[in-house]
Design an enzyme around this catalytic site. Sequence first.
Site, PDB file in Angstrom:
ATOM      1  N   GLY A   1     -11.232  15.993 -40.717  1.00  0.00           N
ATOM      2  CA  GLY A   1     -10.160  15.499 -41.577  1.00  0.00           C
ATOM      3  C   GLY A   1     -10.305  16.084 -42.979  1.00  0.00           C
ATOM      4  O   GLY A   1      -9.321  16.463 -43.622  1.00  0.00           O
ATOM      5  N   THR A   2     -11.530  16.178 -43.435  1.00  0.00           N
ATOM      6  CA  THR A   2     -11.795  16.740 -44.768  1.00  0.00           C
ATOM      7  C   THR A   2     -11.272  18.171 -44.865  1.00  0.00           C
ATOM      8  O   THR A   2     -10.619  18.553 -45.840  1.00  0.00           O
ATOM      9  CB  THR A   2     -13.328  16.734 -45.048  1.00  0.00           C
TER      10      THR A   2
ATOM     11  N   ASN B   1      -8.716   3.771 -46.240  1.00  0.00           N
ATOM     12  CA  ASN B   1      -9.913   3.597 -45.408  1.00  0.00           C
ATOM     13  C   ASN B   1     -10.752   2.386 -45.794  1.00  0.00           C
ATOM     14  O   ASN B   1     -11.520   1.881 -44.992  1.00  0.00           O
ATOM     15  CB  ASN B   1     -10.776   4.861 -45.447  1.00  0.00           C
TER      16      ASN B   1
ATOM     17  N   HIS C   1     -12.779  11.711 -34.732  1.00  0.00           N
ATOM     18  CA  HIS C   1     -13.844  10.705 -34.610  1.00  0.00           C
ATOM     19  C   HIS C   1     -13.435   9.312 -35.061  1.00  0.00           C
ATOM     20  O   HIS C   1     -14.220   8.365 -34.953  1.00  0.00           O
ATOM     21  CB  HIS C   1     -15.131  11.168 -35.312  1.00  0.00           C
TER      22      HIS C   1
ATOM     23  N   THR D   1     -13.996  30.886 -34.120  1.00  0.00           N
ATOM     24  CA  THR D   1     -13.905  30.660 -32.678  1.00  0.00           C
ATOM     25  C   THR D   1     -13.581  29.185 -32.435  1.00  0.00           C
ATOM     26  O   THR D   1     -14.187  28.302 -33.035  1.00  0.00           O
ATOM     27  CB  THR D   1     -15.236  31.025 -32.003  1.00  0.00           C
TER      28      THR D   1
ATOM     29  N   CYS E   1     -18.768   7.050 -46.938  1.00  0.00           N
ATOM     30  CA  CYS E   1     -19.183   8.184 -47.760  1.00  0.00           C
ATOM     31  C   CYS E   1     -19.753   7.717 -49.082  1.00  0.00           C
ATOM     32  O   CYS E   1     -20.638   8.335 -49.637  1.00  0.00           O
ATOM     33  CB  CYS E   1     -18.009   9.100 -48.049  1.00  0.00           C
TER      34      CYS E   1
HETATM   35  N1  PLP Z   1      -9.608  10.739 -45.084  1.00  0.00           N
HETATM   36  C1  PLP Z   1      -9.828   9.442 -44.800  1.00  0.00           C
HETATM   37  C2  PLP Z   1      -8.804   8.434 -45.200  1.00  0.00           C
HETATM   38  C3  PLP Z   1     -11.006   9.049 -44.149  1.00  0.00           C
HETATM   39  O1  PLP Z   1     -11.227   7.764 -43.895  1.00  0.00           O
HETATM   40  C4  PLP Z   1     -11.948  10.051 -43.791  1.00  0.00           C
HETATM   41  C5  PLP Z   1     -13.234   9.681 -43.162  1.00  0.00           C
HETATM   42  O2  PLP Z   1     -13.810   8.636 -43.445  1.00  0.00           O
HETATM   43  C6  PLP Z   1     -11.644  11.386 -44.081  1.00  0.00           C
HETATM   44  C7  PLP Z   1     -10.477  11.695 -44.732  1.00  0.00           C
HETATM   45  C8  PLP Z   1     -12.588  12.482 -43.712  1.00  0.00           C
HETATM   46  O3  PLP Z   1     -12.528  12.753 -42.339  1.00  0.00           O
HETATM   47  P1  PLP Z   1     -13.721  13.580 -41.643  1.00  0.00           P
HETATM   48  O4  PLP Z   1     -14.876  12.646 -41.543  1.00  0.00           O
HETATM   49  O5  PLP Z   1     -13.177  13.991 -40.304  1.00  0.00           O
HETATM   50  O6  PLP Z   1     -13.992  14.745 -42.514  1.00  0.00           O
END
Ligand code: PLP
Length: 396
Positions: free
Chosen positions: A74-75, A154, A204, A247, A335
Amino acid sequence: MDSSKYVYLDYAATTPMDPRVIEVMNEHFRESYGNSSSLHSIGQKAAQTLVKSRETVASLINAERDEIIFTSSGTEADNIAILGVALKNQDRGKHIITSTIEHHAVENTCKSLKKRGFSITFLPVDKDGLIDLKELEDMITDDTILISIMFANNEIGTIEPIKEIGEIAKKHDVIFHTDAVQAFGKVPINLTEMNIDLLSASAHKLYGPKGVGMLYIKNRGIREDRGKYIEPIMFGGGHERDMRPSTVNVPGIAGFAKAVELAKEEMVKEIVRQTKLRDKIIDQVLNNIDHTYLNGHRTQRLPNNVNLGIKFIEGESIVLDLDSEGIAASTGSACSSKSLEPSHVLLAIGLKPQDAQGSLRVTLGRFTTDDHVEYFLEKLPPIIDRLRKMSPLKIN
Ligand code: PLP
């Protein structure tokens, strides 16, 4: 530790993988190990899996197959979206609007652009975590190229008015990105009803593997009136329409697709079930434990999110005591939970720093049972009692 006896209530941090996803991935690790760019039949089998997986992931949000690019997280999807739009459109303008409660993946990407001469407006939110649509519209200038506002938060679970934000973005011809990492697979998202140009998600958070994500790019990044509106930020081979070279992780993506398929089948049932459990926790804690309150909107929130304010003690102590009873919960975002700084989200909704330290996030999921919730509700009050007796922060 016997994880089967553990009560896991931290689904917003990450989810355990669904055994049906593991099964699909194992099959692909064993059988479909080819490089999806290779011409031979092992490679082509992987390429076919990729096509099918893209179709499945797109179908959850009513997108076209080719509008999905797979990423490593996601990041990464957030970075590609925000930096890609900023680089491509900097001649048109250098102003970006985001909110004060974004995940660090969006917040810090915007801050990095600030160092490179972009101007960033961090839109405030109200006490429930909602942005003000009028304020958003007032912030837009001729220089604004991008709005990036999350679908659902989140930490406090608040769901933003995404359809209305999309309408404002469209009216002012501004590109709209939403970080839907917490919402994707948990609440319905229909892109034909929402003017979203870019949307990030992560496997995930919905019982898929870690290290797999996706970015939806409307019309594959091309607008009829203006041509390309996003450009790559990484360079290599031509994978994923040049937007994410490397890849391709076919087994991980096949797992993501299986997770999406299961989310489609189970979403409606799970929304009803988890909302009931969520509300039971909220009602029982607020009614039975003094000096507690709910963070985030009471109803416009994710079905699996409870974020409690518990006065006069620190969230970390509650999390550690719950852990010793075999319950996994969190103080906020995974995080930032190792940092001693109070959560920027809780400060943004107006909590005082000492109150922001006293938050407990409990997030539910597919494998949460009624018994898990009962067990949590039995263990929490004596923990709070004990910690409050020891706390130097006194109840007036
Ligand atoms: N954006 C939100 C709102 C999230 O809750 C998270 C993960 O906690 C992320 C982005 C980051 O996702 P990833 O862990 O797949 O990098």
